[in-house]
Design an enzyme around this catalytic site. Structure first.
Site, PDB file in Angstrom:
ATOM      1  N   HIS A   1      43.630  36.277  37.907  1.00  0.00           N
ATOM      2  CA  HIS A   1      43.256  35.129  38.736  1.00  0.00           C
ATOM      3  C   HIS A   1      41.986  35.349  39.558  1.00  0.00           C
ATOM      4  O   HIS A   1      41.062  34.538  39.539  1.00  0.00           O
ATOM      5  CB  HIS A   1      44.377  34.804  39.738  1.00  0.00           C
ATOM      6  CG  HIS A   1      45.745  34.771  39.169  1.00  0.00           C
ATOM      7  ND1 HIS A   1      46.252  33.684  38.500  1.00  0.00           N
ATOM      8  CD2 HIS A   1      46.756  35.688  39.200  1.00  0.00           C
ATOM      9  CE1 HIS A   1      47.499  33.918  38.145  1.00  0.00           C
ATOM     10  NE2 HIS A   1      47.826  35.128  38.556  1.00  0.00           N
ATOM     11  N   ASP A   2      41.997  36.433  40.334  1.00  0.00           N
ATOM     12  CA  ASP A   2      40.942  36.599  41.343  1.00  0.00           C
ATOM     13  C   ASP A   2      39.566  36.827  40.710  1.00  0.00           C
ATOM     14  O   ASP A   2      38.541  36.381  41.234  1.00  0.00           O
ATOM     15  CB  ASP A   2      41.292  37.760  42.283  1.00  0.00           C
ATOM     16  CG  ASP A   2      42.587  37.494  43.015  1.00  0.00           C
ATOM     17  OD1 ASP A   2      42.950  36.318  43.180  1.00  0.00           O
ATOM     18  OD2 ASP A   2      43.252  38.467  43.424  1.00  0.00           O
TER      19      ASP A   2
ATOM     20  N   ASP B   1      43.681  40.907  48.759  1.00  0.00           N
ATOM     21  CA  ASP B   1      44.976  41.555  49.031  1.00  0.00           C
ATOM     22  C   ASP B   1      45.306  42.448  47.824  1.00  0.00           C
ATOM     23  O   ASP B   1      46.288  42.231  47.125  1.00  0.00           O
ATOM     24  CB  ASP B   1      46.089  40.517  49.309  1.00  0.00           C
ATOM     25  CG  ASP B   1      46.361  39.590  48.132  1.00  0.00           C
ATOM     26  OD1 ASP B   1      45.460  39.384  47.297  1.00  0.00           O
ATOM     27  OD2 ASP B   1      47.489  39.062  48.030  1.00  0.00           O
TER      28      ASP B   1
ATOM     29  N   ASP C   1      42.954  41.466  42.137  1.00  0.00           N
ATOM     30  CA  ASP C   1      41.925  41.621  43.178  1.00  0.00           C
ATOM     31  C   ASP C   1      40.983  42.758  42.795  1.00  0.00           C
ATOM     32  O   ASP C   1      39.770  42.682  43.016  1.00  0.00           O
ATOM     33  CB  ASP C   1      42.568  41.960  44.529  1.00  0.00           C
ATOM     34  CG  ASP C   1      43.536  40.896  44.982  1.00  0.00           C
ATOM     35  OD1 ASP C   1      43.174  40.083  45.834  1.00  0.00           O
ATOM     36  OD2 ASP C   1      44.667  40.863  44.459  1.00  0.00           O
TER      37      ASP C   1
HETATM   38  C1  BDR Z   1      47.436  35.215  43.626  1.00  0.00           C
HETATM   39  O1  BDR Z   1      48.433  35.961  44.333  1.00  0.00           O
HETATM   40  C2  BDR Z   1      47.830  37.213  44.551  1.00  0.00           C
HETATM   41  O2  BDR Z   1      48.449  38.205  45.040  1.00  0.00           O
HETATM   42  C3  BDR Z   1      47.089  37.481  43.282  1.00  0.00           C
HETATM   43  O3  BDR Z   1      46.240  38.595  43.453  1.00  0.00           O
HETATM   44  C4  BDR Z   1      46.358  36.195  43.213  1.00  0.00           C
HETATM   45  O4  BDR Z   1      45.333  36.170  44.172  1.00  0.00           O
HETATM   46  C5  BDR Z   1      48.097  34.524  42.450  1.00  0.00           C
HETATM   47  O5  BDR Z   1      49.059  33.631  42.925  1.00  0.00           O
HETATM   48 CA    CA Z   2      44.892  38.361  45.303  1.00  0.00          CA
END
Ligand code: BDR
Ligand code: CA
Length: 335
Positions: free
Chosen positions: A255-256, A13, A18
């Site tokens: 994170h991703d 997303d 991402d």
């Molecule tokens: C997650 O929410 C997403 O929109 C970020 O890209 C990550 O995947 C973090 O809570």
């Molecule tokens: Ca994400």
């Protein structure tokens, strides 16, 4: 397909983190990125798709992009998700920034594929001679739908690596992480499907948050992908310092990208535990929370859950991958 590489479909997303996951997955020599599916999430589907195309185009890579689901499987969209916005960062004064303001990326000229993202996941898993790894970096809607439509694909899934959930950490609500909160039923479908599932939680991504030194290290690579990565990290550190200070200053989780790094070097997650996991499906305060069975007579384990992350290892994986990008990156336009 290329022999010996891990076959990956990335579900995103996009989103700044991402984008970093796409970059790592597209460049890592150990990964064959078969395709990217887009999903609604932090931003509406039209925006996540457009921004995904911007990244594949920036990289000058022919990675097919398939549009997936515009909202959760079983619940209504929560109110903010209805707004057609392009915000990926907010400053301390509340001013919002989109991809164009932040990164000056041109609108993509490439189009997404005609086939639906869920159909693409089902067909690829059914027809691949080698097992497929799904990396889910947004709400689990596309993957939950694929598993509902075609439960047989489980036998050809090597692993589903999810960015989602938290043990002690949350972000969307008091107890839930955003990707799981947005579509908890989809997460439960995955957990009950029998597919090998690994959750890279906020506990891991916050611990593996990269420090500000990496902005200069990425820039120092002297290639456009390094510059772009550096800019994303710089912007995220600004936002985390202002709005969501973590365990120390001048760091930000991406994170991703940690999910992709985990495929390349499992040591980025120094504490991975095999547990029985459920997701709270209520419609009140608990929606999307992780329920981990810690009883001594616990139910059978159904997931790997990341309890910690290593920023040192993660940083090395990022630098190694971006370094190898030189030459690979600008097809026909070597720097
Ligand atoms: C997650 O929410 C997403 O929109 C970020 O890209 C990550 O995947 C973090 O809570
Ligand atoms: Ca994400």
């Amino acid at each position: 397909m290329v022999e010996g590489k891990r076959k990956v479909i990335l579900d995103v997303d996009t989103g700044t983190d991402d984008a970093t996951a796409i970059i790592l997955a597209a460049l890592a020599p150990k990964i064959e990125l078969l395709g990217i599916t887009t999903v609604w999430g932090n931003l509406p589907l039209s925006v996540t798709t457009e921004q995904t195309l911007m990244i594949t185009e920036l990289m000058k890579k022919d990675i097919p992009v398939y549009v997936g689901c515009p909202g959760p499987i079983a619940r209504g969209l929560y109110p903010q998700a209805h707004k057609e916005h392009r915000r990926v960062a907010v400053d301390a004064k509340g001013k919002e920034y989109g991809y164009h303001d932040l990164f000056q990326l041109p609108r993509p000229s490439a189009q997404a594929q005609r086939r639906h993202g869920v159909d693409y996941i089902v067909e690829t898993c059914r027809t691949s001679r080698e097992k497929i790894t799904l990396v889910a970096a947004g709400p689990l809607t596309n993957i939950g739908m694929a598993l509902r439509i075609a439960p047989d694909i489980v036998k050809n899934i090597r692993e589903v690596v999810v960015m989602g959930g938290g043990i002690t950490q949350s972000n969307s609500t008091l107890c839930a992480e955003g990707n799981i909160f947005r579509d908890p039923e989809a997460a439960e479908i995955l957990l009950k499907s029998g597919a090998p599932a690994t959750f890279i939680t906020l506990d891991a991504t916050h611990r593996a948050a990269l420090p500000v030194e990496y902005v200069d290290r990425c820039r120092g690579l002297g290639n456009p992908v390094g510059d772009f990565f550096a800019e994303i990290l710089r912007q995220r550190i600004r936002v985390y310092n202002a709005l969501q200070p973590l365990w120390r200053g001048d760091i930000a989780p991406i994170h991703d990208a940690l999910c992709v790094a985990y495929l390349l070097d499992p040591a980025v997650i120094p504490d991975m535990r095999r547990v029985h996991l459920n997701v709270c499906l209520d419609h009140g305060n608990g929606a999307g929370a992780f329920l981990i069975d810690t009883r001594y007579y616990h139910l059978k384990e159904n997931a790997n859950v990341a309890y910690d992350g290593s920023w040192e290892r993660f940083g090395e994986v990022v630098m190694d991958t971006l370094e190898k990008a030189e030459g690979l990156f600008w097809k026909g336009e070597e720097k």
